[in-house]
Enzyme design. Structure first.
Site, PDB file in Angstrom:
ATOM      1  N   HIS A  48       0.315  21.808  54.965  1.00  0.00           N
ATOM      2  CA  HIS A  48      -0.023  23.064  54.169  1.00  0.00           C
ATOM      3  C   HIS A  48      -0.393  22.931  52.795  1.00  0.00           C
ATOM      4  CE1 HIS A  48       4.216  22.212  53.338  1.00  0.00           C
ATOM      5  NE2 HIS A  48       3.829  22.522  52.079  1.00  0.00           N
TER       6      HIS A  48
HETATM    7  C1  T46 Z   1       5.856  21.021  50.130  1.00  0.00           C
HETATM    8  C2  T46 Z   1       6.378  19.837  50.723  1.00  0.00           C
HETATM    9  C3  T46 Z   1       6.222  18.494  49.707  1.00  0.00           C
HETATM   10  C4  T46 Z   1      13.213  27.357  52.153  1.00  0.00           C
HETATM   11  O1  T46 Z   1      13.791  28.347  52.615  1.00  0.00           O
HETATM   12  N1  T46 Z   1      13.204  27.295  50.979  1.00  0.00           N
HETATM   13  C5  T46 Z   1      12.452  26.197  49.937  1.00  0.00           C
HETATM   14  O2  T46 Z   1      12.394  26.084  48.804  1.00  0.00           O
HETATM   15  C6  T46 Z   1      11.718  25.381  50.867  1.00  0.00           C
HETATM   16  C7  T46 Z   1      11.041  24.238  50.237  1.00  0.00           C
HETATM   17  C8  T46 Z   1      11.800  25.328  52.332  1.00  0.00           C
HETATM   18  N2  T46 Z   1      12.372  26.477  52.873  1.00  0.00           N
HETATM   19  C9  T46 Z   1      12.446  26.608  54.421  1.00  0.00           C
HETATM   20  C10 T46 Z   1      11.260  27.088  55.164  1.00  0.00           C
HETATM   21  C11 T46 Z   1      11.397  26.166  56.152  1.00  0.00           C
HETATM   22  O3  T46 Z   1      12.044  27.153  57.316  1.00  0.00           O
HETATM   23  O4  T46 Z   1      12.886  25.198  54.782  1.00  0.00           O
HETATM   24  C12 T46 Z   1      12.263  24.935  55.932  1.00  0.00           C
HETATM   25  C13 T46 Z   1      11.391  23.697  55.979  1.00  0.00           C
HETATM   26  O5  T46 Z   1      10.184  23.650  55.120  1.00  0.00           O
HETATM   27  P1  T46 Z   1       8.960  23.195  55.381  1.00  0.00           P
HETATM   28  O6  T46 Z   1       8.406  23.234  56.820  1.00  0.00           O
HETATM   29  O7  T46 Z   1       7.837  23.859  54.583  1.00  0.00           O
HETATM   30  O8  T46 Z   1       9.062  21.818  54.905  1.00  0.00           O
HETATM   31  P2  T46 Z   1       8.044  20.510  54.394  1.00  0.00           P
HETATM   32  O9  T46 Z   1       8.576  19.177  54.196  1.00  0.00           O
HETATM   33  O10 T46 Z   1       6.869  20.603  55.650  1.00  0.00           O
HETATM   34  O11 T46 Z   1       7.336  21.072  53.131  1.00  0.00           O
HETATM   35  C14 T46 Z   1       8.169  21.140  51.985  1.00  0.00           C
HETATM   36  C15 T46 Z   1       7.688  22.433  50.999  1.00  0.00           C
HETATM   37  O12 T46 Z   1       7.935  23.503  51.844  1.00  0.00           O
HETATM   38  C16 T46 Z   1       6.597  22.316  50.387  1.00  0.00           C
HETATM   39  O13 T46 Z   1       6.370  23.376  49.471  1.00  0.00           O
HETATM   40  O14 T46 Z   1       4.952  20.925  49.293  1.00  0.00           O
HETATM   41  O15 T46 Z   1       7.830  19.881  51.207  1.00  0.00           O
END
Ligand code: T46
Length: 132
Positions: free
Chosen positions: A49
């Site tokens: 993303h």
């Molecule tokens: C990024 C990389 C480095 C929340 O509810 N609150 C939060 O502050 C975050 C970061 C995530 N979430 C929830 C959203 C999803 O349901 O946690 C779940 C996993 O998030 P995501 O799939 O976006 O995780 P990554 O590791 O793909 O990405 C994360 C960050 O979201 C993103 O901003 O830059 O780490």
């Protein structure tokens, strides 16, 4: 490319090491949110993303992982594997996180609160946004 690797100010002596960042001094934004990633697995990638406006600082507190960074024109790879190095990622950068070591722990300092509307999770939409 809107990213850079930063050397974190680190103090070391015979007790160990201490690293520090201060908002608006060592990093270019006020920190509104801190989150961390752990229990990662080598075969599972994350990210895929971009953020429209959010800036982040990422530190591998333990272990290692590879970041793929893409501005819509160029794609580069960076390894994070030391707690005294930080990766700054600015806005409009596609990121993928791969090849996690077992037990890798990432700490992320973010310039804003969590807002799913602020994510671009479709690579084709990202390309349209950055190339218009
Ligand atoms: C990024 C990389 C480095 C929340 O509810 N609150 C939060 O502050 C975050 C970061 C995530 N979430 C929830 C959203 C999803 O349901 O946690 C779940 C996993 O998030 P995501 O799939 O976006 O995780 P990554 O590791 O793909 O990405 C994360 C960050 O979201 C993103 O901003 O830059 O780490």
């Amino acid at each position: 490319m809107n990213y850079k690797l930063l050397n974190i100010k680190t103090f070391g002596d015979n007790r160990g090491k201490l690293s520090v960042v201060e908002a608006l001094r060592d990093i270019p934004f006020e920190i509104k949110r801190v989150y961390w990633i752990f229990d990662t697995l080598p075969d599972e990638s994350r990210g895929f993303h971009a953020h429209k406006n959010m800036e982040q600082i990422i530190v591998a507190m333990d272990g290692a992982c590879q970041f793929v960074l893409d501005d819509g024109k160029t794609r580069e790879q960076v390894w994070l594997n030391r707690p005294d190095k930080a990766l700054y990622i600015g806005k409009n950068m596609w990121r993928e996180m791969k090849h996690f070591s077992y037990g890798c722990k990432l700490m992320i300092l973010a310039s804003d609160y969590y807002d799913e509307k602020e994510y671009i999770r479709d690579y084709n939409i990202f390309l349209k946004e950055v190339n218009k």
